[in-house]
Enzyme design. Structure first.
Site, short mmCIF file in Angstrom:
data_model
loop_
_atom_site.label_atom_id
_atom_site.label_comp_id
_atom_site.label_asym_id
_atom_site.label_seq_id
_atom_site.Cartn_x
_atom_site.Cartn_y
_atom_site.Cartn_z
N ARG A 121 -53.39 -70.62 -19.21
CA ARG A 121 -54.49 -70.31 -18.26
C ARG A 121 -54.43 -68.88 -17.71
O ARG A 121 -54.99 -68.58 -16.67
CB ARG A 121 -54.51 -71.30 -17.10
CG ARG A 121 -54.74 -72.71 -17.56
CD ARG A 121 -55.15 -73.62 -16.45
NE ARG A 121 -55.31 -74.96 -16.96
CZ ARG A 121 -54.34 -75.86 -17.02
NH1 ARG A 121 -53.13 -75.56 -16.58
NH2 ARG A 121 -54.56 -77.05 -17.53
N LYS A 143 -62.94 -56.31 -20.00
CA LYS A 143 -63.76 -57.11 -20.92
C LYS A 143 -62.90 -57.41 -22.13
O LYS A 143 -62.39 -56.49 -22.78
CB LYS A 143 -65.00 -56.33 -21.37
CG LYS A 143 -66.16 -56.42 -20.42
CD LYS A 143 -67.41 -55.80 -21.06
CE LYS A 143 -68.56 -55.79 -20.10
NZ LYS A 143 -69.76 -55.13 -20.66
N LYS A 227 -65.30 -44.79 -15.22
CA LYS A 227 -65.37 -46.21 -15.59
C LYS A 227 -64.79 -47.08 -14.47
O LYS A 227 -65.35 -48.13 -14.14
CB LYS A 227 -64.67 -46.47 -16.93
CG LYS A 227 -64.75 -47.94 -17.29
CD LYS A 227 -64.87 -48.28 -18.73
CE LYS A 227 -65.17 -49.78 -18.89
NZ LYS A 227 -65.08 -50.25 -20.25
N GLU A 237 -70.70 -57.08 -14.37
CA GLU A 237 -71.96 -56.55 -14.92
C GLU A 237 -73.19 -57.30 -14.40
O GLU A 237 -74.05 -57.73 -15.16
CB GLU A 237 -71.93 -56.58 -16.46
CG GLU A 237 -72.95 -55.63 -17.06
CD GLU A 237 -72.84 -55.47 -18.58
OE1 GLU A 237 -71.73 -55.19 -19.07
OE2 GLU A 237 -73.86 -55.62 -19.24
N ARG A 241 -72.84 -52.04 -13.80
CA ARG A 241 -72.01 -51.87 -14.99
C ARG A 241 -72.84 -51.72 -16.27
O ARG A 241 -72.37 -51.16 -17.26
CB ARG A 241 -71.00 -53.03 -15.11
CG ARG A 241 -69.98 -52.81 -16.21
CD ARG A 241 -68.79 -53.74 -16.13
NE ARG A 241 -67.89 -53.52 -17.24
CZ ARG A 241 -66.67 -53.99 -17.34
NH1 ARG A 241 -66.17 -54.72 -16.36
NH2 ARG A 241 -65.91 -53.74 -18.40
N ASN A 245 -73.87 -49.31 -20.89
CA ASN A 245 -74.50 -49.70 -22.16
C ASN A 245 -75.50 -48.66 -22.66
O ASN A 245 -76.22 -48.91 -23.63
CB ASN A 245 -75.22 -51.04 -22.00
CG ASN A 245 -74.25 -52.16 -21.71
OD1 ASN A 245 -73.12 -52.13 -22.18
ND2 ASN A 245 -74.67 -53.13 -20.91
N HIS A 248 -76.34 -48.16 -26.34
CA HIS A 248 -75.82 -49.33 -27.06
C HIS A 248 -76.93 -50.24 -27.59
O HIS A 248 -76.67 -51.01 -28.52
CB HIS A 248 -74.86 -50.12 -26.17
CG HIS A 248 -73.52 -49.43 -26.00
ND1 HIS A 248 -73.40 -48.17 -25.45
CD2 HIS A 248 -72.26 -49.82 -26.31
CE1 HIS A 248 -72.11 -47.83 -25.43
NE2 HIS A 248 -71.40 -48.81 -25.95
N HIS A 252 -75.96 -50.62 -31.14
CA HIS A 252 -75.49 -51.92 -31.65
C HIS A 252 -76.38 -52.41 -32.78
O HIS A 252 -75.89 -52.97 -33.76
CB HIS A 252 -75.50 -52.98 -30.53
CG HIS A 252 -74.19 -53.07 -29.81
ND1 HIS A 252 -74.05 -53.70 -28.60
CD2 HIS A 252 -72.96 -52.63 -30.14
CE1 HIS A 252 -72.79 -53.62 -28.21
NE2 HIS A 252 -72.11 -52.97 -29.12
N HIS A 265 -68.26 -47.15 -34.12
CA HIS A 265 -69.01 -47.47 -32.90
C HIS A 265 -69.57 -46.21 -32.21
O HIS A 265 -70.75 -46.14 -31.86
CB HIS A 265 -68.10 -48.26 -31.96
CG HIS A 265 -68.75 -48.64 -30.67
ND1 HIS A 265 -69.79 -49.53 -30.62
CD2 HIS A 265 -68.53 -48.23 -29.39
CE1 HIS A 265 -70.18 -49.67 -29.36
NE2 HIS A 265 -69.43 -48.89 -28.59
#
Ligand code: NAD
Ligand code: GLY
Length: 359
Positions: A121, A143, A227, A237, A241, A245, A248, A252, A265
């Site tokens: 956990r 993340k 950051k 987010e 936050r 992106n 992105h 992406h 990336h």
């Protein structure tokens, strides 16, 4: 040594940046309330270069160290390899006080954080990022994720590390393309948050490209500060936050339609940032001069700025529509109003997106 504190209440932690600190991690770890069992997760390429230094430093301080390797590549950031790491931890008798170390780029960092959040956990983990992208982005903010065959980073958690330990010397062995991929994220911080930093990046291009140590420490520090500030204000987010992106949505989509084979990336988001800036200019938010300036900086750093003409535009637009940042059928995108000033969660019309992508 440069120090940044990520303020997250009882989950706060430090990011430490310097050159030549890889072999003093053992000594540093004595200050943390972790048990004696440590497992380092890495891949064969990074382990061959750096694992000995980390292992020896930990052994010197009497830590009981194991090394767990996963194959190198995005394809292995999946549930199977996370399960493999979990199995190894059970076999070596990891307990709740034991600590994981991620030694590598974003792939190793993401899967290690994911495993740390699940084992018993949740146990402590430390990020030792060895790519520029991981040093300025993925190792900070908690993340964690693995990929699913139906989508990248679709299975994940928020689980903050206990320490981020950045040795800029590891960048000496980083291939040029990987280095530039990280630079795209560094430039992103200038555009989304800090015009002075952006100007510093414009002025110090040669030093940065020559990997001048002092300059690297400075830009990594500023990137991590930005950051940290964003993550401290909006860890999960819910709004701010999302600023991270920028580039992105289109970036992406480019990675998806090219099956993650054509672009790193940072290269994909470099193109994404240029097109999303152009979208902002087309809609009258960003002036032409600043748009040109944004396009120029990526170009001058040797990053791609154009969507190749052979690429199927309608497929790309379909991929943007599937982006997980969209909500309730609306395309939500981050666009610059100026360098250092952003519009978050801007709802863009499909026809505007199509116009920009078809240009
Ligand atoms: P990566 O981890 O695949 O590393 C790139 C390559 O460089 C690999 O071949 C690796 O073995 C090699 N390498 C690493 N360090 C090296 C060194 N010092 N010298 C020589 N080679 C070295 O890629 P990346 O760009 O670091 O990370 C990309 C991953 O990060 C993606 O999975 C992405 O989803 C994730 N990511 C996560 C976040 C987050 O917030 N968690 C943010 C951005 C990206
Ligand atoms: N890399 C995006 C984020 O950490 O939110």
């Amino acid at each position: 040594m440069e120090k940044i504190r990520v303020e997250l209440g009882e989950r706060s932690y430090e990011i430490l940046i310097d050159s030549g600190i890889l072999s003093s991690i053992g000594e540093r770890l004595l200050r943390y309330s972790v048990g004696k069992k440590i497992a380092i997760v890495s891949n064969p390429k990074v382990a061959e270069l750096y694992a000995d230094r980390v292992v020896n430093s930990l052994k010197k301080e009497d830590f009981d160290v194991s090394l767990i390797l996963i194959p190198d590549g995005e394809a292995y950031k999946d549930y199977f390899w996370a399960y493999h790491i979990l199995t190894k931890l059970l076999e070596i008798g990891f307990d709740r006080k034991s600590c994981l170390i991620a030694l590598g780029g974003g792939v190793v960092g993401d899967i290690t954080g994911f495993v740390a959040s699940l084992y018993m956990r949740g146990i402590a983990y430390i990020q030792i990022p060895t790519t520029l992208l991981a040093q300025v982005d993925s190792s900070v903010g908690g993340k964690t994720a693995v990929n699913h065959s139906l989508g990248k980073n679709m299975i994940g958690t928020f689980w903050q590390p206990s320490l981020v330990w950045i040795d800029v010397d590891t960048l000496n062995s980083l291939p040029e393309r990987e280095f530039l991929s990280g630079i795209a994220e560094v430039i992103k911080y200038g555009i989304i948050w800090d015009k002075d930093f952006y100007e510093l990046l414009e002025k110090n291009k040669n030093k940065i490209l020559n990997r001048d140590k002092h300059c690297l420490i400075k830009i990594i520090k500023r990137s991590c500060e930005i950051k940290s500030e964003i993550v401290s204000r909006d860890e999960r987010e819910s709004s701010l936050r999302a600023i991270l992106n920028y580039g992105h949505s289109i970036g992406h989509a480019l990675e998806t339609v090219t099956d993650y084979c054509s672009y790193l990336h940072g290269e994909a988001i470099s193109i994404g940032m240029v097109y999303e800036a152009r979208l902002s200019e087309m809609l009258g938010f960003l002036n032409k001069e600043e748009f040109e300036r944004i396009r120029k900086i990526f170009k001058e750093y040797g990053l791609p700025v154009d969507i190749p003409s052979v690429l199927d535009r309608s497929e790309l637009i379909r991929a943007v529509l599937l982006d997980k940042k969209n909500l309730e059928g609306k395309i939500r995108i981050v666009i610059p109003e100026g360098i250092g000033k952003m519009k978050i969660n801007f709802e863009v019309k499909v026809e505007d997106l199509m116009r920009v992508i078809n240009e």
